[in-house]
Design a protein around this motif. Structure first.
Motif, PDB file in Angstrom:
ATOM      1  N   LEU A  12       0.837  -1.190   0.000  1.00  0.00           N
ATOM      2  CA  LEU A  12       0.000   0.000   0.000  1.00  0.00           C
ATOM      3  C   LEU A  12       0.874   1.242   0.000  1.00  0.00           C
ATOM      4  CD1 LEU A  12      -2.740  -0.998   2.591  1.00  0.00           C
ATOM      5  CD2 LEU A  12      -3.051  -0.722   0.125  1.00  0.00           C
ATOM      6  N   HIS A  17      -1.892   6.162   1.409  1.00  0.00           N
ATOM      7  CA  HIS A  17      -2.633   5.506   2.501  1.00  0.00           C
ATOM      8  C   HIS A  17      -3.014   6.464   3.630  1.00  0.00           C
ATOM      9  CE1 HIS A  17      -4.237   2.096   4.596  1.00  0.00           C
ATOM     10  NE2 HIS A  17      -3.458   2.271   5.640  1.00  0.00           N
ATOM     11  N   GLU A  18      -2.251   7.544   3.810  1.00  0.00           N
ATOM     12  CA  GLU A  18      -2.604   8.497   4.878  1.00  0.00           C
ATOM     13  C   GLU A  18      -4.014   9.027   4.598  1.00  0.00           C
ATOM     14  OE1 GLU A  18      -3.227  11.786   7.298  1.00  0.00           O
ATOM     15  OE2 GLU A  18      -3.046  12.012   5.131  1.00  0.00           O
ATOM     16  N   ARG A  19      -4.848   9.030   5.644  1.00  0.00           N
ATOM     17  CA  ARG A  19      -6.288   9.248   5.491  1.00  0.00           C
ATOM     18  C   ARG A  19      -6.649  10.549   4.732  1.00  0.00           C
ATOM     19  NH1 ARG A  19      -9.782  11.698   8.521  1.00  0.00           N
ATOM     20  NH2 ARG A  19     -11.958  11.067   8.529  1.00  0.00           N
ATOM     21  N   LEU A  22      -5.623  10.321   1.071  1.00  0.00           N
ATOM     22  CA  LEU A  22      -6.522   9.429   0.334  1.00  0.00           C
ATOM     23  C   LEU A  22      -7.821  10.163  -0.013  1.00  0.00           C
ATOM     24  CD1 LEU A  22      -7.380   6.613  -0.703  1.00  0.00           C
ATOM     25  CD2 LEU A  22      -8.104   6.056   1.631  1.00  0.00           C
ATOM     26  N   MET A  23      -8.331  10.930   0.949  1.00  0.00           N
ATOM     27  CA  MET A  23      -9.557  11.694   0.717  1.00  0.00           C
ATOM     28  C   MET A  23      -9.357  12.735  -0.375  1.00  0.00           C
ATOM     29  SD  MET A  23     -10.633  12.172   4.730  1.00  0.00           S
ATOM     30  CE  MET A  23     -11.858  13.465   4.484  1.00  0.00           C
ATOM     31  N   THR A  26      -8.996  10.915  -3.878  1.00  0.00           N
ATOM     32  CA  THR A  26     -10.255  10.379  -4.403  1.00  0.00           C
ATOM     33  C   THR A  26     -11.202  11.527  -4.766  1.00  0.00           C
ATOM     34  OG1 THR A  26     -11.030   9.986  -2.135  1.00  0.00           O
ATOM     35  CG2 THR A  26     -10.141   8.100  -3.303  1.00  0.00           C
ATOM     36  N   TYR A  27     -11.105  12.618  -4.019  1.00  0.00           N
ATOM     37  CA  TYR A  27     -11.936  13.784  -4.369  1.00  0.00           C
ATOM     38  C   TYR A  27     -11.528  14.333  -5.736  1.00  0.00           C
ATOM     39  CZ  TYR A  27     -14.443  18.171  -4.163  1.00  0.00           C
ATOM     40  OH  TYR A  27     -15.288  19.203  -4.460  1.00  0.00           O
ATOM     41  N   ALA A  29      -9.958  12.772  -8.077  1.00  0.00           N
ATOM     42  CA  ALA A  29     -10.252  11.770  -9.110  1.00  0.00           C
ATOM     43  C   ALA A  29     -11.729  11.836  -9.504  1.00  0.00           C
ATOM     44  CB  ALA A  29      -9.906  10.369  -8.600  1.00  0.00           C
ATOM     45  N   ALA A  45     -15.313  20.430   1.199  1.00  0.00           N
ATOM     46  CA  ALA A  45     -15.860  19.116   0.846  1.00  0.00           C
ATOM     47  C   ALA A  45     -15.359  18.033   1.796  1.00  0.00           C
ATOM     48  CB  ALA A  45     -15.492  18.759  -0.588  1.00  0.00           C
ATOM     49  N   TYR A  94      -3.208   1.727  -5.924  1.00  0.00           N
ATOM     50  CA  TYR A  94      -3.544   1.632  -4.499  1.00  0.00           C
ATOM     51  C   TYR A  94      -4.914   0.975  -4.321  1.00  0.00           C
ATOM     52  CZ  TYR A  94      -5.025   3.113   0.168  1.00  0.00           C
ATOM     53  OH  TYR A  94      -5.505   3.121   1.453  1.00  0.00           O
ATOM     54  N   MET A  95      -5.885   1.406  -5.121  1.00  0.00           N
ATOM     55  CA  MET A  95      -7.238   0.873  -4.983  1.00  0.00           C
ATOM     56  C   MET A  95      -7.281  -0.606  -5.374  1.00  0.00           C
ATOM     57  SD  MET A  95      -9.715   4.135  -6.006  1.00  0.00           S
ATOM     58  CE  MET A  95      -9.356   4.099  -7.763  1.00  0.00           C
ATOM     59  N   MET A  98      -5.793  -2.463  -2.422  1.00  0.00           N
ATOM     60  CA  MET A  98      -6.718  -2.483  -1.289  1.00  0.00           C
ATOM     61  C   MET A  98      -7.857  -3.467  -1.552  1.00  0.00           C
ATOM     62  SD  MET A  98      -7.411  -1.461   1.748  1.00  0.00           S
ATOM     63  CE  MET A  98      -6.531   0.037   2.229  1.00  0.00           C
TER      64      MET A  98
END
Lengths: 111, 111
Positions: A12, A17-19, A22-23, A26-27, A29, A45, A94-95, A98
């Motif tokens: 990973l 991976h850091e929260r 990651l947010m 993904t935002y 993306a 957001a 990463y996804m 996971m």
């Protein structure tokens, strides 16, 4: 027991991976139609503090996962970020990883 | 843009999200036939240092996610760990949440 081929070391990406990061990724993306999001938009957001968002954007930029652009709008500085191709590839990887971990854990638990 | 209902705050359990702990929990969840794994087995399977594994097992025990038992085998102390019901539920919830994040990111990127 998880089969041997599913027990290769977990890979990973530590940057992703850091929260908060990651947010953010993904935002970015998930931006449809437009490719960039402003600092304020991301902050609102994701409900992150300005300090944390600043630090994480810098980390992601250093990794080459996002590009940051600064421009002026009505004489006020606006910071915008977008996912780079490198960032998009890393996030996909990463996804995938996971999902592999989750599927292996679910499969074994169900057996 | 990700639809509003998919943009609720990310709720990734911080205890589980740490990489080594995620590896330990998914390993324990994947134990078939037997329910416990020894310290040495986990260490070897996940390629973690003794120090790191020790710390993370303690953290997971404190959270009630794993139970640790110590016994003697041939006069040598053996430490074993197993996933608790609470840990199993928390891991399932974490995996559900992570899948939700991944699906939202993939869906938006594909649109």
């Amino acid at each position: 027991m998880v089969p041997v081929d599913e027990r290769r070391p977990v890979e990973l990406d530590k940057i992703i991976h850091e929260r908060a990061r990651l947010m953010i990724l993904t935002y970015l993306a998930g931006l449809e139609g437009k490719s960039m999001a402003s600092f304020q938009e991301i902050k609102d957001a994701l409900d992150l503090s300005s300090g944390n968002l600043s630090v994480q954007l810098k980390n992601l930029e250093q990794a080459g996962y996002i590009a940051i652009e600064k421009r002026f709008e009505d004489n006020r500085p606006v910071t915008e970020a977008r996912l780079t191709q490198k960032g998009s590839r890393a996030l996909t990887q990463y996804m995938d990883e996971m999902e592999r971990i989750i599927q292996a854990a679910r499969k074994s638990a169900a057996e």
